[in-house]
Write a protein that holds these residues in place. Structure first.
Motif, PDB file in Angstrom:
ATOM      1  N   SER A  50      -7.050   7.516 -26.413  1.00 25.30           N
ATOM      2  CA  SER A  50      -7.582   6.155 -26.467  1.00 25.30           C
ATOM      3  C   SER A  50      -8.461   5.939 -27.695  1.00 25.30           C
ATOM      4  O   SER A  50      -9.047   6.870 -28.233  1.00 25.30           O
ATOM      5  N   LYS A  51      -8.511   4.674 -28.119  1.00 31.17           N
ATOM      6  CA  LYS A  51      -9.369   4.277 -29.234  1.00 31.17           C
ATOM      7  C   LYS A  51     -10.269   3.147 -28.761  1.00 31.17           C
ATOM      8  O   LYS A  51      -9.793   2.091 -28.344  1.00 31.17           O
ATOM      9  N   LEU A  52     -11.573   3.388 -28.801  1.00 28.71           N
ATOM     10  CA  LEU A  52     -12.528   2.391 -28.326  1.00 28.71           C
ATOM     11  C   LEU A  52     -12.610   1.194 -29.272  1.00 28.71           C
ATOM     12  O   LEU A  52     -12.456   1.341 -30.488  1.00 28.71           O
ATOM     13  N   ARG A  53     -12.845   0.033 -28.693  1.00 26.86           N
ATOM     14  CA  ARG A  53     -13.131  -1.138 -29.517  1.00 26.86           C
ATOM     15  C   ARG A  53     -14.499  -0.952 -30.170  1.00 26.86           C
ATOM     16  O   ARG A  53     -15.400  -0.364 -29.583  1.00 26.86           O
ATOM     17  N   VAL A  54     -14.634  -1.456 -31.374  1.00 26.05           N
ATOM     18  CA  VAL A  54     -15.898  -1.336 -32.101  1.00 26.05           C
ATOM     19  C   VAL A  54     -16.628  -2.674 -32.033  1.00 26.05           C
ATOM     20  O   VAL A  54     -16.145  -3.680 -32.564  1.00 26.05           O
ATOM     21  N   PRO A  55     -17.772  -2.735 -31.377  1.00 17.63           N
ATOM     22  CA  PRO A  55     -18.499  -4.007 -31.283  1.00 17.63           C
ATOM     23  C   PRO A  55     -19.114  -4.401 -32.618  1.00 17.63           C
ATOM     24  O   PRO A  55     -19.474  -3.544 -33.426  1.00 17.63           O
ATOM     25  N   VAL A  56     -19.208  -5.703 -32.850  1.00 23.56           N
ATOM     26  CA  VAL A  56     -19.882  -6.206 -34.051  1.00 23.56           C
ATOM     27  C   VAL A  56     -21.086  -7.061 -33.668  1.00 23.56           C
ATOM     28  O   VAL A  56     -21.922  -7.371 -34.509  1.00 23.56           O
ATOM     29  N   ALA A  57     -21.145  -7.446 -32.386  1.00 23.74           N
ATOM     30  CA  ALA A  57     -22.244  -8.298 -31.922  1.00 23.74           C
ATOM     31  C   ALA A  57     -22.361  -8.178 -30.410  1.00 23.74           C
ATOM     32  O   ALA A  57     -21.477  -7.635 -29.746  1.00 23.74           O
ATOM     33  N   PHE A  58     -23.482  -8.668 -29.884  1.00 28.46           N
ATOM     34  CA  PHE A  58     -23.575  -8.785 -28.433  1.00 28.46           C
ATOM     35  C   PHE A  58     -24.080 -10.177 -28.083  1.00 28.46           C
ATOM     36  O   PHE A  58     -24.930 -10.753 -28.757  1.00 28.46           O
ATOM     37  N   LEU A  59     -23.488 -10.716 -27.039  1.00 31.01           N
ATOM     38  CA  LEU A  59     -23.741 -12.085 -26.612  1.00 31.01           C
ATOM     39  C   LEU A  59     -24.789 -12.118 -25.510  1.00 31.01           C
ATOM     40  O   LEU A  59     -24.748 -11.320 -24.574  1.00 31.01           O
ATOM     41  N   ILE A  60     -25.736 -13.035 -25.645  1.00 30.72           N
ATOM     42  CA  ILE A  60     -26.703 -13.288 -24.576  1.00 30.72           C
ATOM     43  C   ILE A  60     -26.432 -14.679 -24.029  1.00 30.72           C
ATOM     44  O   ILE A  60     -26.505 -15.666 -24.757  1.00 30.72           O
ATOM     45  N   ASN A  61     -26.070 -14.742 -22.759  1.00 28.62           N
ATOM     46  CA  ASN A  61     -25.742 -16.020 -22.144  1.00 28.62           C
ATOM     47  C   ASN A  61     -26.151 -16.003 -20.678  1.00 28.62           C
ATOM     48  O   ASN A  61     -25.629 -15.221 -19.889  1.00 28.62           O
ATOM     49  N   LYS A  62     -27.125 -16.853 -20.349  1.00 32.36           N
ATOM     50  CA  LYS A  62     -27.611 -16.974 -18.971  1.00 32.36           C
ATOM     51  C   LYS A  62     -28.014 -15.616 -18.387  1.00 32.36           C
ATOM     52  O   LYS A  62     -27.670 -15.271 -17.259  1.00 32.36           O
ATOM     53  N   GLY A  63     -28.734 -14.837 -19.190  1.00 36.19           N
ATOM     54  CA  GLY A  63     -29.244 -13.551 -18.728  1.00 36.19           C
ATOM     55  C   GLY A  63     -28.278 -12.396 -18.859  1.00 36.19           C
ATOM     56  O   GLY A  63     -28.647 -11.245 -18.628  1.00 36.19           O
ATOM     57  N   ASN A  73     -27.054 -23.152 -24.310  1.00 38.96           N
ATOM     58  CA  ASN A  73     -26.533 -24.360 -23.662  1.00 38.96           C
ATOM     59  C   ASN A  73     -25.041 -24.285 -23.358  1.00 38.96           C
ATOM     60  O   ASN A  73     -24.394 -25.300 -23.102  1.00 38.96           O
ATOM     61  N   LEU A  74     -24.508 -23.062 -23.402  1.00 35.55           N
ATOM     62  CA  LEU A  74     -23.079 -22.876 -23.143  1.00 35.55           C
ATOM     63  C   LEU A  74     -22.912 -21.806 -22.068  1.00 35.55           C
ATOM     64  O   LEU A  74     -23.401 -20.688 -22.211  1.00 35.55           O
ATOM     65  N   ILE A  75     -22.240 -22.152 -20.980  1.00 34.10           N
ATOM     66  CA  ILE A  75     -22.027 -21.198 -19.889  1.00 34.10           C
ATOM     67  C   ILE A  75     -20.653 -20.560 -20.048  1.00 34.10           C
ATOM     68  O   ILE A  75     -19.638 -21.256 -20.137  1.00 34.10           O
ATOM     69  N   ILE A  76     -20.624 -19.226 -20.103  1.00 29.25           N
ATOM     70  CA  ILE A  76     -19.368 -18.494 -20.231  1.00 29.25           C
ATOM     71  C   ILE A  76     -18.875 -18.128 -18.833  1.00 29.25           C
ATOM     72  O   ILE A  76     -19.478 -17.317 -18.139  1.00 29.25           O
ATOM     73  N   ASN A 116     -11.034 -15.090 -21.912  1.00 22.46           N
ATOM     74  CA  ASN A 116     -10.736 -16.035 -22.994  1.00 22.46           C
ATOM     75  C   ASN A 116     -12.041 -16.466 -23.650  1.00 22.46           C
ATOM     76  O   ASN A 116     -12.812 -17.230 -23.069  1.00 22.46           O
ATOM     77  N   ILE A 117     -12.273 -15.985 -24.852  1.00 20.33           N
ATOM     78  CA  ILE A 117     -13.524 -16.267 -25.535  1.00 20.33           C
ATOM     79  C   ILE A 117     -13.588 -17.727 -25.964  1.00 20.33           C
ATOM     80  O   ILE A 117     -12.586 -18.320 -26.377  1.00 20.33           O
ATOM     81  N   ASP A 118     -14.760 -18.314 -25.833  1.00 17.94           N
ATOM     82  CA  ASP A 118     -14.976 -19.683 -26.291  1.00 17.94           C
ATOM     83  C   ASP A 118     -14.918 -19.707 -27.825  1.00 17.94           C
ATOM     84  O   ASP A 118     -15.443 -18.815 -28.495  1.00 17.94           O
ATOM     85  N   TRP A 119     -14.276 -20.721 -28.387  1.00 12.61           N
ATOM     86  CA  TRP A 119     -14.073 -20.775 -29.841  1.00 12.61           C
ATOM     87  C   TRP A 119     -15.390 -20.809 -30.606  1.00 12.61           C
ATOM     88  O   TRP A 119     -15.477 -20.309 -31.734  1.00 12.61           O
ATOM     89  N   ARG A 120     -16.438 -21.361 -29.999  1.00  9.38           N
ATOM     90  CA  ARG A 120     -17.737 -21.425 -30.671  1.00  9.38           C
ATOM     91  C   ARG A 120     -18.378 -20.044 -30.768  1.00  9.38           C
ATOM     92  O   ARG A 120     -19.026 -19.707 -31.753  1.00  9.38           O
TER      93      ARG A 120
END
Length: 236
Positions: A90-103, A132-135, A140-144
């Protein structure tokens, strides 16, 4: 009559021996052991390999099925090791950011795929806030959010590091906070890669001139640079 009976017995015996041979061969190649080569032993969905025959197994189809259940991996390579061993690398995905949304805190790779937390150090990744955006759907990632991820990737390719990106949804603006202390404002419609390239040129130019930038506003026709002194300069 006797010859016919003998011939019948020979045919039946041949069929039985043939079936026994086929059963023996197929049972010999049933998957009995799975070897996982990975930095983590976590791999969901291995139960679909139960009673699978190694000779008939479509490794590409199986890899796709397993990937759909394991978002932390970008690729799975499956190899057969006869008679009964399957090797999965297996090959792990490499993160580039982390999202903070509603805790919630969720890592994201450059393709916008949400990655489960693997106890990675958040300090080295761009933080994205969308207050102001609830995931609702992580599949399916939000385009924003994806646009914010692209901003982080584009900045990195231009030797810039973004500590934090805040999406101001009512105004449709991104607020980018660089490690150098500069705040950058851009709109949702602008190309992240053009923004990053222009940003690199502007910062380099003003550093050479010995001027300290406080803010760069890209939401206008021409970027406006605000210096620490309060002076505003239209950058060409």
């Amino acid at each position: 009559m006797k010859r016919r009976a003998i011939r019948y017995l020979v045919v039946c015996s041949s069929l039985l021996l043939g079936l026994l041979f086929i059963w023996t061969v197929f049972s010999l190649f049933i998957v009995r052991k799975v070897v996982i080569i990975s930095v983590t032993n976590e791999l969901n969905g291995l139960n679909i390999l139960n009673n699978k025959n190694l000779l008939l197994l479509d490794v590409n189809k199986m890899a796709s099925l397993l990937l759909s259940q394991n978002k932390i991996y970008s690729n799975l390579t499956i190899r057969k090791k006869l008679p009964d061993i399957l090797v999965i690398e297996s090959k792990l995905r490499v993160p580039v950011a982390f999202l903070i949304n509603k805790g919630r805190r969720i890592f994201i790779d450059q393709e916008g795929i949400y990655i489960p937390d693997l106890n990675m150090d958040r300090e080295i990744y761009t933080q994205i806030e969308v207050p102001n955006l609830i995931i609702y759907n992580l599949d399916n990632i939000d385009w924003r959010v994806l646009k914010a991820v692209k901003l982080a990737v584009a900045a990195s390719k231009n030797s810039l590091t973004i500590d934090k990106i805040i999406l101001d949804e009512p105004s449709g603006l991104y607020h980018l906070f660089l490690t150098g202390g500069e705040e950058v404002i851009s709109s949702q419609e602008q190309d992240p890669y053009l923004i990053a390239a222009s940003l690199q040129i502007i910062i380099s130019r003003f550093r050479i001139e010995g001027k300290i930038i406080s803010q760069i506003k890209f939401q206008y026709d021409k970027p406006i640079v605000v210096l620490k002194s309060g002076e505003k300069i239209t950058s060409l």
